[in-house]
Design an enzyme around this catalytic site. Structure first.
Site, PDB file in Angstrom:
ATOM      1  N   GLN A  74       0.793  -1.155  -0.022  1.00 19.66           N
ATOM      2  CA  GLN A  74      -0.002   0.159   0.118  1.00 19.66           C
ATOM      3  C   GLN A  74       0.833   1.151  -0.041  1.00 19.66           C
ATOM      4  OE1 GLN A  74      -3.343  -0.118   2.579  1.00 19.66           O
ATOM      5  NE2 GLN A  74      -3.694   1.709   2.039  1.00 19.66           N
ATOM      6  N   PHE A  75       1.200   1.834  -1.157  1.00 15.74           N
ATOM      7  CA  PHE A  75       1.912   2.980  -1.357  1.00 15.74           C
ATOM      8  C   PHE A  75       1.507   4.130  -0.599  1.00 15.74           C
ATOM      9  CE2 PHE A  75      -0.857   3.881  -4.961  1.00 15.74           C
ATOM     10  CZ  PHE A  75      -0.820   5.090  -4.818  1.00 15.74           C
ATOM     11  N   THR A  76       0.095   4.147  -0.528  1.00 12.71           N
ATOM     12  CA  THR A  76      -0.374   5.345   0.192  1.00 12.71           C
ATOM     13  C   THR A  76      -0.209   5.571   1.631  1.00 12.71           C
ATOM     14  OG1 THR A  76      -2.682   4.177   0.709  1.00 12.71           O
ATOM     15  CG2 THR A  76      -2.661   5.368  -1.415  1.00 12.71           C
TER      16      THR A  76
END
Length: 141
Positions: A74-76
């Site tokens: 999850q890059f966010t």
């Protein structure tokens, strides 16, 4: 490297209407973000930390219980929201860097003895979970 770790009684991840990873029973859901200076060594250290954290029922660890893990990239988690209304993703490592480190993190957990279910890197995923407790931790490595 940043991880959001949730104690769950069950969790699953679906891509294009198909469940691609799921755990039933007590375990951990891990959302993993990777930044530019992360390394395989950091991934292994974080995997060890999470595997041995005493956050399951009775202050037991996933290692103690052989609890399953669902790990999702999850890059966010590296969003910068300090300025304006549109998050900046510049602190998140690009896929060419983060995908191998996500794989290394999952492999390190498996090497420790964990049963690891996974999402699909870069896919549009729907995550379902029942947070037990609720217990949610944020770890930075």
């Amino acid at each position: 490297m940043r991880a959001v770790v949730q104690r769950v009684s069950q969790a699953s991840v679906t891509v294009d209407g198909e469940v691609v990873g799921a755990i039933d029973g007590p375990g951990l859901l891990i959302l993993l973000g990777v930044t530019h200076d992360d390394t395989v060594e950091k991934a292994a250290a974080l995997a060890t930390k999470i595997w041995t954290l005493r956050i399951l029922e009775g202050e037991r660890s996933a290692a103690d219980e052989q609890a399953p893990i669902l790990a999702i990239s999850q890059f966010t988690l590296y969003a910068d929201t300090r300025k304006g209304r549109r998050p900046s993703w510049s602190a998140a490592a690009p896929g060419s860097v983060s995908e191998p480190l996500y794989d290394a993190f999952c492999a390190a957990l498996q090497d420790l003895g964990a049963k690891v279910e996974r999402g699909i890197f870069g896919a549009d995923m729907q995550v379902a979970l029942i947070n037990d407790g609720p217990v949610t931790l944020i770890l930075d490595a």
